[in-house]
Write an enzyme that holds these catalytic residues in place. Structure first.
Site, PDB file in Angstrom:
ATOM      1  N   GLU A  35       0.875  -1.249  -0.025  1.00  0.00           N
ATOM      2  CA  GLU A  35      -0.021   0.010  -0.001  1.00  0.00           C
ATOM      3  C   GLU A  35       0.683   1.221   0.115  1.00  0.00           C
ATOM      4  O   GLU A  35       2.074   1.331   0.148  1.00  0.00           O
ATOM      5  CB  GLU A  35      -1.002  -0.117   1.260  1.00  0.00           C
ATOM      6  N   GLN A  89     -13.136   1.737 -22.849  1.00  0.00           N
ATOM      7  CA  GLN A  89     -13.996   0.653 -22.419  1.00  0.00           C
ATOM      8  C   GLN A  89     -15.237   1.358 -22.109  1.00  0.00           C
ATOM      9  O   GLN A  89     -15.704   1.360 -20.993  1.00  0.00           O
ATOM     10  CB  GLN A  89     -13.474  -0.195 -21.300  1.00  0.00           C
ATOM     11  N   LYS A 182      -9.430   0.920 -44.969  1.00  0.00           N
ATOM     12  CA  LYS A 182      -8.689  -0.612 -45.079  1.00  0.00           C
ATOM     13  C   LYS A 182      -9.415  -1.386 -46.114  1.00  0.00           C
ATOM     14  O   LYS A 182     -10.759  -1.372 -46.305  1.00  0.00           O
ATOM     15  CB  LYS A 182      -8.779  -1.169 -43.709  1.00  0.00           C
TER      16      LYS A 182
END
EC number: 2.7.6.1
Length: 281
Positions: A35, A89, A182
């Site tokens: 910690e 995310q 692409k």
């Protein structure tokens, strides 16, 4: 007072200069069980600006500790996220997954009055915060270190990043913009990348993106551009993560220059976003 996280020391100092506010020297104590605890002996005042790029799990925890310290000693707490980890995310991509950006945003919201984030990968993460959230666009600063180029082509790696390329092009004051497309050969499985419309042959090219992580996409683009017979190729990015051997990949591909901002502090972080942040603080 500016309270910098350990990953944002240079930016914290630059922001303190821009705002003419004191810069805290944050002390860290580590314990045998792994910690750690932060401390600012002279903390106190009207406003604390916590500046912390959350580039690791430990940086996230350090940010929360700095916010808690600031809550106890200052009347107002503003949190600046030069780079927000987990921002990509922004949704559950498969069943059984969390929305990590939402979890992080909720945690950050508990310790601050408002949040400023520099060019998060998905601006829509604003809805996850429980306090006022402001996106700070620092892309224009990427034009500053570029050399004198006659008619440069500013290229984004995909259509989603074209807005950043256009901002840099406008700030530079010359050239044109395009993005890569692409194309997959379904017989062989090979994927090629080409500018969507502009002809890069013989031109100087500036590749622009928000994040360079592994360098694989950029190095492939550089190699393809050299196959097309372009002049020099340069790379600019807002968040120079440059994990592992990313910088070596770009060098091997034949890049003429690489610049990033100090949202993530790396050897290529020659551009400071402090002046842009100071305008919003």
């Amino acid at each position: 007072m500016i309270l910098p996280g350990s990953a944002s020391q240079s930016l914290g100092a630059a922001l303190a200069d821009e705002l003419d506010e004191p810069l805290a020297v944050v002390e860290t104590q580590r314990f045998a069980d792994g910690e750690f605890k932060v401390r600012v002996p002279d903390a106190g005042g009207e406003r604390a600006v916590v500046v912390a790029a959350t580039v690791s799990a430990e940086a996230h925890l350090e940010l929360l500790q700095l916010q808690d310290l600031a809550r106890a000693h200052f009347e107002e707490v503003v949190t600046v996220l030069p780079y927000m980890g987990y921002a990509r995310q922004d949704r559950a991509f498969r069943d059984g997954e969390p929305v990590s950006a939402r979890a992080v945003a909720r945690a950050v919201s508990t310790g601050t009055d408002r949040v400023l984030a520099v060019n998060p990968h998905e601006p829509s993460i604003a809805e996850f915060f429980d306090v006022p959230f402001e996106v700070v666009d620092a892309a224009a600063r990427l034009a500053e270190p570029l050399p004198d180029l006659a008619d440069p082509l500013f290229l984004a790696p995909d259509e989603g990043a074209i807005g950043i390329a256009e901002t840099v092009c406008d700030a530079y004051g010359a050239g044109s913009c395009d993005h890569f497309e692409k194309t997959r050969d379904y017989d062989t499985g090979d994927v090629t990348v080409e500018p969507a419309g502009a002809d890069p042959d013989g031109r100087e090219v500036v590749l622009v993106d928000d994040i360079v992580a592994t360098g694989s996409t950029m190095s492939a683009a550089i190699a393809r551009l050299h196959e097309r017979g372009v002049a020099d190729v340069y790379v600019t990015c807002l968040h120079p993560m440059f994990a592992d051997n990313a910088r070596a990949k770009l060098a091997d591909a034949g890049v003429a220059g690489v610049w990033g901002t100090d949202t993530i502090e790396r050897p290529v972080s020659d551009v400071s976003v402090a002046p842009t942040l100071a305008e919003r603080l």
